[in-house]
Design an enzyme around this catalytic site. Structure first.
Site, mmCIF file in Angstrom:
data_model
loop_
_atom_site.group_PDB
_atom_site.id
_atom_site.type_symbol
_atom_site.label_atom_id
_atom_site.label_comp_id
_atom_site.label_asym_id
_atom_site.label_seq_id
_atom_site.Cartn_x
_atom_site.Cartn_y
_atom_site.Cartn_z
ATOM 1 N N SER A 1 -14.084 -4.527 1.547
ATOM 2 C CA SER A 1 -15.292 -5.274 1.185
ATOM 3 C C SER A 1 -15.800 -4.879 -0.191
ATOM 4 O O SER A 1 -16.284 -5.731 -0.962
ATOM 5 C CB SER A 1 -16.387 -5.035 2.236
ATOM 6 O OG SER A 1 -16.047 -5.630 3.466
ATOM 7 N N SER A 49 0.813 -1.221 0.000
ATOM 8 C CA SER A 49 0.000 0.000 0.000
ATOM 9 C C SER A 49 0.846 1.270 0.000
ATOM 10 O O SER A 49 1.945 1.310 0.564
ATOM 11 C CB SER A 49 -0.928 0.023 1.216
ATOM 12 O OG SER A 49 -1.846 -1.039 1.164
ATOM 13 N N GLU A 94 -6.156 -5.939 3.012
ATOM 14 C CA GLU A 94 -6.078 -7.031 2.029
ATOM 15 C C GLU A 94 -7.305 -7.052 1.119
ATOM 16 O O GLU A 94 -7.823 -8.113 0.770
ATOM 17 C CB GLU A 94 -5.859 -8.384 2.723
ATOM 18 C CG GLU A 94 -4.477 -8.501 3.326
ATOM 19 C CD GLU A 94 -4.125 -9.896 3.780
ATOM 20 O OE1 GLU A 94 -4.473 -10.857 3.064
ATOM 21 O OE2 GLU A 94 -3.511 -10.025 4.855
ATOM 22 N N GLY A 117 -4.024 1.982 -2.692
ATOM 23 C CA GLY A 117 -4.351 0.899 -1.783
ATOM 24 C C GLY A 117 -4.965 -0.232 -2.571
ATOM 25 O O GLY A 117 -4.282 -1.145 -3.039
ATOM 26 N N SER A 118 -6.280 -0.168 -2.754
ATOM 27 C CA SER A 118 -6.967 -1.201 -3.533
ATOM 28 C C SER A 118 -6.544 -1.180 -4.995
ATOM 29 O O SER A 118 -6.549 -2.211 -5.668
ATOM 30 C CB SER A 118 -8.481 -0.996 -3.433
ATOM 31 O OG SER A 118 -8.914 -1.136 -2.086
#
Length: 383
Positions: free
Chosen positions: A366, A126, A363, A131-132
């Site tokens: 959602s 990250s 990780e 991040g995602s």
């Protein structure tokens, strides 16, 4: 007594039941409250796990990661204490890329120390603006002759940051645009130019930090996979460990259910036990049902991976999504049924609400899990 009936499911072998008993014994002896020094507690827990031999599953000597065993450990450890689960998980996540993609020399140099609990590991993916969206990574890896690379940039939200002996670092090496132009490296913590720019305090205390890379020189022999394989390395590692996040959530949910049931059966209200109130029974029934569903999803994903299924992204995402969302609801029910005690600092129900919240973010949040699942469903139903 903890409920281990799930170990009789066909997902498991006798060795898994033996392993569960081993982890349960360790947790009962070592997963005590850690005090205010989180760094020292994490180091002590990691060392204790190494001395007890528990880290052999997170850092296997034969290179074969048993995902069911990893999930069992996180399930049990999280039920006892979040920091114990964290210490175990990071030993695996911070070495998984080496186990899967490292040369024999890298494995020999880094894995035995982590397995013994004498060195901590970290996974540095990250960044402040990535991040995602892994394809947005800005940290760069530039060739320095044929034998070295230079890393520059910043990583943040890095677990074990500041206390790890090495970091698995992902950086843009430029072989192609986006995710196809990333590479992965093992970077020793004492590398010149690697700094701890900030320590990060979070609701449930864990060692977290922002790392700075100022022209950090890394030998090409510390690269994991081929140049440009960084995204592949990251996703393959997360494909193993994502289901284990669901397992940790499952352990927290089990503890929340235990607290809810204990309070409902011992607390007197309106002349009888709180359990006699139908809304209390509904809370217990909902948590119990969701715990069972979470366990089925988690251990299905783990079993599939252990059977050699090449990719379990869909199943692991389902497990992580459902189990982490369940943990949030189960913890909230535990707080609600405890009333004022449930929001009192130091009470286990209050602690659980802080422990479980981050699971829905790290990780893969959602929302990202839902994207993965939806795309997988679309692809499965294409003619």
């Amino acid at each position: 007594m903890p409920d281990h009936d799930f170990l009789d499911w066909p997902f498991f072998e006798p060795r898994h039941r033996d392993w569960a008993a081993e982890v349960e014994t360790f947790a009962a002896q070592h997963a005590a409250p850690h005090g205010d020094d989180v760094d020292a507690a994490t180091i002590a827990l990691t060392r204790a796990m190494g001395e007890a031999g528990l880290l052999r599953m997170a850092v296997p000597a034969d290179g074969r990661l048993d995902v069911r065993a990893l999930c069992i450990a996180r399930d049990i450890l999280a039920r006892h204490a979040g920091l114990a689960d964290f210490a175990f998980a990071m030993a695996g996540l911070g070495t998984g890329s080496i186990t899967l993609f490292g040369s024999d020399a890298l494995k020999a140099e880094y894995l035995p120390r982590v397995r013994a609990g004498t060195s901590l590991a970290a996974f540095a993916l990250s960044e402040p603006e990535a991040g995602s969206d892994v394809a947005a990574l800005a940290t760069t890896a530039t060739r320095d002759g044929n034998a070295h690379w230079r890393l520059s940039g910043q990583k943040t939200w890095i677990s074990n940051g500041g206390i790890a002996g090495h970091y698995i670092v992902f950086a843009r090496s430029g072989e192609a645009p986006g995710a196809r132009g990333l590479s992965a490296f093992v970077v020793p913590a004492d590398s010149p130019g690697l700094t701890i720019d900030a320590r990060i305090e979070v609701a449930a205390p864990h060692p977290l930090a922002t790392l700075g890379f100022d022209d950090v020189r890394v030998p090409d022999s510390n690269r994991l996979g081929a140049p440009g394989d960084g995204f592949k390395v990251a996703m393959a590692t997360l494909d193993v460990f994502r289901a284990t996040v669901g397992a940790a959530a499952l352990g927290f949910s089990r503890r929340a259910l235990d607290l809810t049931l204990e309070r409902a059966t011992t607390r007197k209200i309106f002349g009888g036990p709180l359990f006699d109130q139908q809304m209390s029974q509904a809370a217990i029934a909902d948590s119990a049902t969701e715990v069972e569903a979470s366990a089925l999803l988690v251990y299905r994903a783990a079993w599939l991976k252990d059977q050699g299924t090449p990719r379990v992204s869909r199943e692991a995402s389902m497990a992580k999504l459902y189990a982490t969302e369940t943990a949030q609801r189960a913890a909230d029910r535990a707080v609600q049924i405890h009333g004022g005690l449930g929001v009192t600092k130091g009470h286990k129900a209050e602690e659980l609400t802080r422990e479980v919240r981050a699971l829905r973010v790290y990780e893969g949040a959602s929302e990202i899990q839902r994207v993965i699942i939806a795309r997988a469903e679309r692809d499965r139903h294409r003619p």
